[in-house]
Design an enzyme around this catalytic site. Structure first.
Site, PDB file in Angstrom:
ATOM      1  N   ASP A  33     -11.057   7.620   3.799  1.00 36.81           N
ATOM      2  CA  ASP A  33     -10.190   7.641   4.986  1.00 36.81           C
ATOM      3  C   ASP A  33     -10.894   8.291   6.178  1.00 36.81           C
ATOM      4  O   ASP A  33     -11.861   9.037   6.019  1.00 36.81           O
ATOM      5  CB  ASP A  33      -8.894   8.392   4.640  1.00 36.81           C
ATOM      6  CG  ASP A  33      -7.772   8.063   5.618  1.00 36.81           C
ATOM      7  OD1 ASP A  33      -7.840   7.017   6.299  1.00 36.81           O
ATOM      8  OD2 ASP A  33      -6.813   8.862   5.698  1.00 36.81           O
ATOM      9  N   ASN A  81      -1.787  -1.600   4.286  1.00 31.37           N
ATOM     10  CA  ASN A  81      -2.681  -1.719   5.449  1.00 31.37           C
ATOM     11  C   ASN A  81      -2.507  -3.037   6.212  1.00 31.37           C
ATOM     12  O   ASN A  81      -3.002  -3.171   7.338  1.00 31.37           O
ATOM     13  CB  ASN A  81      -4.151  -1.537   5.045  1.00 31.37           C
ATOM     14  CG  ASN A  81      -4.538  -0.104   4.751  1.00 31.37           C
ATOM     15  OD1 ASN A  81      -5.410   0.165   3.916  1.00 31.37           O
ATOM     16  ND2 ASN A  81      -3.915   0.859   5.433  1.00 31.37           N
TER      17      ASN A  81
HETATM   18  C1  IPE Z   1      -5.422   4.957   2.599  1.00 33.24           C
HETATM   19  O1  IPE Z   1      -5.611   5.300   3.922  1.00 33.24           O
HETATM   20  C2  IPE Z   1      -5.947   3.574   2.361  1.00 33.24           C
HETATM   21  C3  IPE Z   1      -7.398   3.417   2.391  1.00 33.24           C
HETATM   22  C4  IPE Z   1      -8.264   4.361   2.585  1.00 33.24           C
HETATM   23  C5  IPE Z   1      -7.873   2.094   2.125  1.00 33.24           C
HETATM   24  P1  IPE Z   1      -4.485   5.079   5.019  1.00 33.24           P
HETATM   25  O2  IPE Z   1      -5.082   5.449   6.314  1.00 33.24           O
HETATM   26  O3  IPE Z   1      -3.910   3.722   4.899  1.00 33.24           O
HETATM   27  O4  IPE Z   1      -3.365   6.132   4.557  1.00 33.24           O
HETATM   28  P2  IPE Z   1      -2.168   6.774   5.379  1.00 33.24           P
HETATM   29  O5  IPE Z   1      -1.483   5.645   6.118  1.00 33.24           O
HETATM   30  O6  IPE Z   1      -2.758   7.765   6.313  1.00 33.24           O
HETATM   31  O7  IPE Z   1      -1.304   7.416   4.349  1.00 33.24           O
HETATM   32  C1  IPE Z   2      -9.715   4.138   6.175  1.00 38.64           C
HETATM   33  O1  IPE Z   2      -9.863   4.552   7.478  1.00 38.64           O
HETATM   34  C2  IPE Z   2     -10.085   2.696   5.985  1.00 38.64           C
HETATM   35  C3  IPE Z   2      -8.932   1.788   5.803  1.00 38.64           C
HETATM   36  C4  IPE Z   2      -7.689   2.155   5.644  1.00 38.64           C
HETATM   37  C5  IPE Z   2      -9.229   0.371   5.793  1.00 38.64           C
HETATM   38  P1  IPE Z   2      -8.701   4.417   8.538  1.00 38.64           P
HETATM   39  O2  IPE Z   2      -8.814   3.100   9.224  1.00 38.64           O
HETATM   40  O3  IPE Z   2      -7.372   4.657   7.901  1.00 38.64           O
HETATM   41  O4  IPE Z   2      -9.045   5.571   9.550  1.00 38.64           O
HETATM   42  P2  IPE Z   2      -8.046   6.617  10.178  1.00 38.64           P
HETATM   43  O5  IPE Z   2      -7.328   7.290   9.041  1.00 38.64           O
HETATM   44  O6  IPE Z   2      -7.096   5.851  11.043  1.00 38.64           O
HETATM   45  O7  IPE Z   2      -8.920   7.542  10.940  1.00 38.64           O
HETATM   46 MG    MG Z   3      -6.311   6.342   7.531  1.00 35.98          MG
END
Ligand code: IPE
Ligand code: IPE
Ligand code: MG
Length: 257
Positions: A33, A81
């Site tokens: 993340d 997502n």
């Molecule tokens: C979890 O991260 C999913 C992945 C890393 C693929 P998210 O960014 O989707 O999680 P939340 O929304 O902060 O809980």
């Molecule tokens: C995790 O990084 C990757 C995916 C969920 C695909 P994020 O895209 O959630 O990055 P942040 O949490 O918004 O910084």
């Molecule tokens: Mg994230």
């Protein structure tokens, strides 16, 4: 062990000599993340964070092979997502496809066995094709199992198992009283993989975000403020060192108590 260009086998020094093999986690699960935040804090579009994150994925698979981790499960896309802007999703699909093509050689060189968990019905055909090719190609490898969680949700996975168990009970192939924890385990996407010992989350959030809900029951959690694109090999070793010093009790008492 690596081959030099003269064809000699060279034994590389263990990069983690202070953690004996038996004390290392067998299965590490990672919530990758913070890609978007990493990019935004540098004035870059969010997708640049995803692009840079691929380098960290490479480092993790290479390092895991080097230190003999049996399985690494990486959370690439959650079932939630899909709520993101279409442009970001399109880029993620493109990146995934590229990764599956470009990484084939490295996957074979390192003897990794690729596996993908999650739903299959919402991914573009081109991604599914590349996925199948890489999975088939690496199926006979015996090194680290690299498990990509794509369109994966823990609740979705458990719902799917419940539906399957209900079908088997209704059709008479499974008795109601035969259902136990193993029945569930064997029907999860992760069937056959070792228990998750260590769960790492980058980006600092203290939650599991629908990742491996059943499998994380007794996993050790390790969370860092660092974002995924800036997570280093030393950070990875740090997590494994911390893991090796933890007392796991599984509901019991310490052996010396
Ligand atoms: C979890 O991260 C999913 C992945 C890393 C693929 P998210 O960014 O989707 O999680 P939340 O929304 O902060 O809980
Ligand atoms: C995790 O990084 C990757 C995916 C969920 C695909 P994020 O895209 O959630 O990055 P942040 O949490 O918004 O910084
Ligand atoms: Mg994230």
């Amino acid at each position: 062990m690596t081959m030099t260009n003269r064809g000699q086998n060279v034994v590389e020094p263990d990069p983690l000599p202070d953690v004996p093999s038996a004390d290392r986690p067998r299965h590490i699960a990672i919530i990758m993340d913070g890609n978007g935040r990493w990019a935004q804090s540098r004035g870059l579009p969010r997708i640049e964070g995803h692009r840079h994150g691929v380098q960290t994925v490479r480092m993790i698979s290479e390092t895991s092979t080097e230190i003999g981790i049996e399985a690494v499960t990486l959370y690439c896309l959650s079932s939630e997502n899909w709520k993101r802007p279409q442009q970001e999703l399109d880029f993620l699909m493109h990146l995934l496809e590229q990764y599956l093509i470009e990484e084939r050689r490295t996957i074979m060189d390192q003897g990794l066995r690729l596996q993908v968990i999650g739903r299959r019905d919402r991914l573009p055909a081109s991604v599914l094709d590349e996925m199948k090719r890489t999975i088939d190609m690496s199926a006979a490898n015996s090194g680290t199992r690299l498990v990509l969680a794509i369109d994966y949700g823990g609740r979705d996975e458990i719902t799917r198992v419940v539906r399957q168990v209900a079908t088997e009970v209704t059709s008479g192939t499974l008795g109601l009283h035969e259902i136990n924890e193993q029945t569930i385990d064997e029907r999860l996407y992760t069937a056959g993989l070792p228990e998750v010992d260590l769960m790492i989350r980058t980006g600092g959030d203290m939650r599991v975000s629908n990742f491996l809900l059943w499998q994380l029951s007794y996993a050790e959690l390790w969370i860092t403020e660092k974002c995924w694109p800036e997570f280093t090999r030393d950070d990875f070793f740090g997590a494994i060192r911390d893991f090796s010093s933890r007392q796991r009790r599984f509901g019991g008492l310490n052996v010396n108590e």
